[in-house]
Design an enzyme around this catalytic site. Structure first.
Site, PDB file in Angstrom:
ATOM      1  N   LYS A  74       0.813  -1.216   0.000  1.00 29.03           N
ATOM      2  CA  LYS A  74       0.000   0.000   0.000  1.00 29.03           C
ATOM      3  C   LYS A  74       0.845   1.265   0.000  1.00 29.03           C
ATOM      4  O   LYS A  74       1.849   1.352   0.691  1.00 29.03           O
ATOM      5  CB  LYS A  74      -0.881   0.034   1.248  1.00 29.03           C
ATOM      6  N   GLU A  81      -4.525  -2.271   7.805  1.00 30.39           N
ATOM      7  CA  GLU A  81      -4.135  -1.243   6.849  1.00 30.39           C
ATOM      8  C   GLU A  81      -4.712   0.127   7.173  1.00 30.39           C
ATOM      9  O   GLU A  81      -4.301   1.114   6.582  1.00 30.39           O
ATOM     10  CB  GLU A  81      -4.424  -1.670   5.405  1.00 30.39           C
ATOM     11  N   GLU A 139      -2.948 -15.270   7.884  1.00 30.98           N
ATOM     12  CA  GLU A 139      -2.142 -15.712   6.751  1.00 30.98           C
ATOM     13  C   GLU A 139      -0.741 -16.041   7.248  1.00 30.98           C
ATOM     14  O   GLU A 139      -0.009 -15.149   7.671  1.00 30.98           O
ATOM     15  CB  GLU A 139      -2.101 -14.551   5.756  1.00 30.98           C
ATOM     16  N   HIS A 186      -2.166 -17.522  -2.778  1.00 30.34           N
ATOM     17  CA  HIS A 186      -1.709 -16.584  -3.806  1.00 30.34           C
ATOM     18  C   HIS A 186      -0.972 -17.308  -4.926  1.00 30.34           C
ATOM     19  O   HIS A 186      -0.556 -16.691  -5.894  1.00 30.34           O
ATOM     20  CB  HIS A 186      -0.799 -15.525  -3.194  1.00 30.34           C
TER      21      HIS A 186
HETATM   22 ZN    ZN Z   1      -7.612 -12.978   3.673  1.00 33.06          ZN
END
Ligand code: ZN
Ligand code: GLN
Length: 777
Positions: A130, A627, A687, A716
């Site tokens: 980000k 975030e 994660e 991913h």
């Molecule tokens: Zn997730």
């Protein structure tokens, strides 16, 4: 005095085009459907259009080099030759293919779910993260310890000349050297990229000389890291950098540009730099103007960021003039510029495209093009007197007053509920220790229960059906039947492979925020208001314009249907209030925390209804909680306090036996673990597969008491993990957690994966759980 002017600056304009032309050109080029020359032509056309538009709207300082094919940080990395060896560049001009390989990997499509680049085969893309606290993602430059820098591209010069040829004199924008290195990642991580500043500066010096030779008089140098907490050494890097750059091109004036916050403790160091101008964000940090005025030299130009470059609300122009007038008198008309707080990259391009918006709401908004108009009105009003722009000022005042008084904005029922929130509503009936026993009794799950995070593959059939339904080519009944069939298949399959806690698959959801926003009052959606998320991926964030409430249950029907197909527990699946807030354009007339509380109450209603319908487990995703952390550390606790409060508010209206799950898509918990624990979810899934369970250390050190599902399947990647890989990961987890705490699940939702990958991966995951249970017996 009517001939006087004030410089009106634009710090950057959206690149994507009114009709997403850049996206279609890029994707056409990547898939081989259009030639490189076509892509270049589209890009040049967009630049020319945007320069002309800014000129025609009265902008006197027009940016160039704000255009990028993918990302401006990546552009900078390429320009200074910071290209990792894996991409096979060996000097000379950098081909577009190398640039796109860094952006997307050399094979396979990129994905940004949970903010990670997707690693396919071949050379992976650079990491993506980000851009400060926006929802724009940049490519993280990689710097080697023995990195050599070289000026490999002259895009800033070329674009300056391109505009010049069109008769438009621009102010090139470059990313400053200190911010570039501070955002970069060291490979290996044994040094700090900023240590390499002395080696990088000659490249920047050369670039500035070239820009000066090409005829540029001003250059905008973006150094947004100046609004972060910096060390003394980092501040010193600015002195080193800007002394070198000032000496390199003495005729060139530098507009040192900061945004997204206040300079605060960095102000003194910054004001001492040998730069001709300084841009400050007065939307996020209006209070800093006095200090900035005091600290800077009288000959320095102050660029005042007074129009919100991050949000879509129309500004109160009269009020801004009041506030800026004293600064103009103090500093002089020729020493002040007026601008948006930051680049307009973060807002949609033109409100005129939205023809279907609520008519009142439309008058309260300003997108990039409208913000240029606002700036130009301010410029004229400040230079020539308010009377010159009276009509425009009155219109803005009226619009704001209408918005403030509108019954669409304020809902007395919501206000009443908000003021009735008490501590008890943020507290489960009993402590976790007790709930755990009640839930274990009720659910009778095996040790190491298996589950998934919510979504199953959004196949092209699912997307096609949704699109067909949206454009009226598929009836509601047919669409509904299709979604039911997908859900049924997914539920039966989960039963068959032996998962313990099932999900319905989220086939009916377009997006985890939009799906809820569309069913909540106080939200509006646009048709064309795209903003760049990363590369060619654009999003249309919902607009929260009014008090939020939930007129009807949102997910209960789907949950009931899914649960009716099985005796196994079916998780209710919701998006949490903080995530909904952080992925929307939020109203600016009340505190973000207030809006978040309103969303929390709406989600709370849904949680209660799911429990009433019989749900024993309800997951509330807070993918974006981390975030939302403020840029300055000292502001963290306040944010975490209300974010946690909102999560507790939405998850506490139920009985002890109802199990609350939450999910978070990231891998850094050390610095917020106390807040995570304070959320008091019965189960959290996170994660962890890539970090090899290292992040569980935070949970161990903290002695986190509740249950945890550390991800064992990296969603991913298209790779199917072997059973042994997962049992290995789980034994690492068992070193850090008690067995009774551990759940087994993938890292995140599976919507971006293919069924061919998901099926064997989850079969292996269930097998891994069985092995573990046998071993633990
Ligand atoms: Zn997730
Ligand atoms: N339930 C969501 C899903 O599985 C969670 C995704 C997320 O948090 N990013 O898709």
């Amino acid at each position: 005095m009517t001939n006087q002017t004030l410089t009106v600056a634009s710090l950057g304009f959206p690149r994507i085009g009114r009709h997403r032309e850049l996206k279609f050109a890029l994707e056409g080029y990547w898939s081989g459907k259009i030639a490189e020359s076509d892509l270049l032509e589209t890009a040049a056309r967009l630049r020319a259009e945007h320069w002309a538009l800014q000129r025609d709207r009265g902008i006197s300082r027009i940016p160039s080099n704000d255009f990028s094919f993918y990302d401006h940080v990546l552009d900078t990395a390429v320009m200074v030759g910071a290209i990792p060896p894996a991409y096979g560049w060996s000097g000379g001009a950098v081909p577009l293919s190398t640039y796109f390989a860094m952006a997307r990997g050399s094979q396979g499509e990129g994905h940004a779910d949970c903010g990670h680049a997707h690693h396919g085969h071949g050379v992976p893309a650079l990491e993506m993260t980000k851009w400060f606290d926006t929802n724009y993602h940049y490519m993280v430059p990689e710097i080697a310890e023995d990195q050599e820098f070289a000026l490999t591209a002259l895009k800033p010069v070329e674009h300056f000349l391109e505009a010049k040829a069109l008769g438009i004199h621009t102010r090139p924008v470059i990313l400053g050297p200190v911010t570039f290195l501070k955002l970069a990642k060291a490979r290996p991580s044994t040094f700090k990229p900023l240590d390499l500043l002395p080696k990088l500066l000659p490249v920047y010096a050369e670039l500035l000389r070239r820009l000066s030779e090409a005829g540029a008089d001003w250059v905008q140098v973006d150094e947004p890291v100046l609004v972060l907490d910096l060390t003394e050494g980092e501040r010193h890097a600015f002195t080193l950098a800007y002394e070198a750059l000032a000496a390199a091109a003495p005729k060139l004036k530098l507009m040192l540009t900061t945004y997204f916050g206040a300079l605060d403790d960095n102000l003194a160091a910054m004001a001492a730099l040998p730069v001709a101008g300084l841009h400050v964000d007065l939307v996020r940090a209006p209070q800093q103007i006095e200090a900035v005025l005091q600290a800077t030299r009288p000959d320095q130009v102050l660029s005042l960021g007074v129009i919100d470059g991050r949000n879509i609300w129309r500004a109160g122009l009269a009020g801004i003039i009041e506030r800026v007038e004293p600064v103009v008198s103090a500093r002089g008309l020729d020493r002040v510029e007026i601008a948006a707080s930051c680049s307009l990259l973060h807002v949609p391009i033109d409100l005129e495209l939205e023809t279907a918006l609520d008519a009142d709401l439309a008058t309260w908004l300003a997108f990039a093009t409208q913000k240029l108009d606002e700036l130009s009105i301010l410029g004229r009003g400040l230079a020539q007197g308010k009377s010159v722009v009276l009509e425009a000022l009155t219109a803005s005042t009226k619009a704001l007053a209408a918005r403030a008084a509108s019954s669409k904005v304020t809902d007395p029922l919501v206000q009443g509920r908000l003021s009735a929130i008490d501590a008890g509503m943020r507290e489960r009936a009993s402590a976790f220790e007790h709930r755990r026993k009640v839930q274990a009794e009720a659910n009778r799950l095996p040790l190491f229960p298996t589950t998934t995070i919510g979504s199953f593959p959004q196949t092209s059939e699912v997307r096609k059906a949704r699109a067909a339904h949206a454009r009226g080519a598929m009836s509601y009944m047919d669409y509904e039947a299709f979604l039911r069939a997908e859900t049924e298949t997914a539920v039966r399959w989960q039963e068959e492979i032996g998962l313990d806690v099932l999900v319905h698959g989220e086939f009916e959801r377009n997006d985890m925020v939009q799906y809820f926003g569309e069913q909540l009052s106080g939200f509006a959606f646009t048709r064309h208001a795209w903003v760049q998320s990363y590369g060619s991926r654009y999003v249309r964030p919902p607009i929260i314009f009014g008090d939020v409430s939930r007129p009807n249950p949102m997910t209960v029907r789907w949950w009931e249907y899914a649960q009716s197909l099985t005796d196994k527990p079916m998780k209710g699946m919701l998006t949490g209030p903080v995530t909904i807030l952080n992925w929307s354009f939020v109203r600016d007339d009340i505190a973000r925390s207030e809006t978040c509380r309103q969303i929390a109450l709406a989600i709370r209603d849904e949680v209660v209804d799911l429990e009433k319908a019989g749900a024993r487990m309800i997951q509330i995703d807070e993918a974006a909680l981390r975030e939302g952390l403020p840029l300055r550390h000292r502001d963290w606790q306040h944010y975490l306090d209300w974010a946690v409060e909102c999560f507790r508010l939405c998850s506490s209206g139920i009985a002890d036996r109802t199990q609350i799950h939450t999910h978070m898509c990231y891998s850094e918990f050390n610095d917020i673990i106390a807040a995570i624990a304070a959320m008091d979810a019965d189960v959290i899934s996170i994660e962890t597969s890539r970090s090899k369970m290292e992040l569980l250390d935070a949970f161990r050190t903290y002695a986190y008491p509740n249950e945890i599902g550390p991800g064992v399947y990296d969603i991913h990647s298209p790779r199917v993990p072997e059973i042994a890989e997962m049992t290995d990961l789980l034994s690492l987890a068992r070193q850090r957690l008690q067995d009774r705490q551990i759940w087994i699940n993938p890292d995140c939702g599976l919507k971006t994966r293919k069924w061919e990958e998901v099926r064997p991966a989850l079969v292996n995951m269930v097998a891994a759980a069985r092995e573990l249970r046998n071993a633990a017996r």
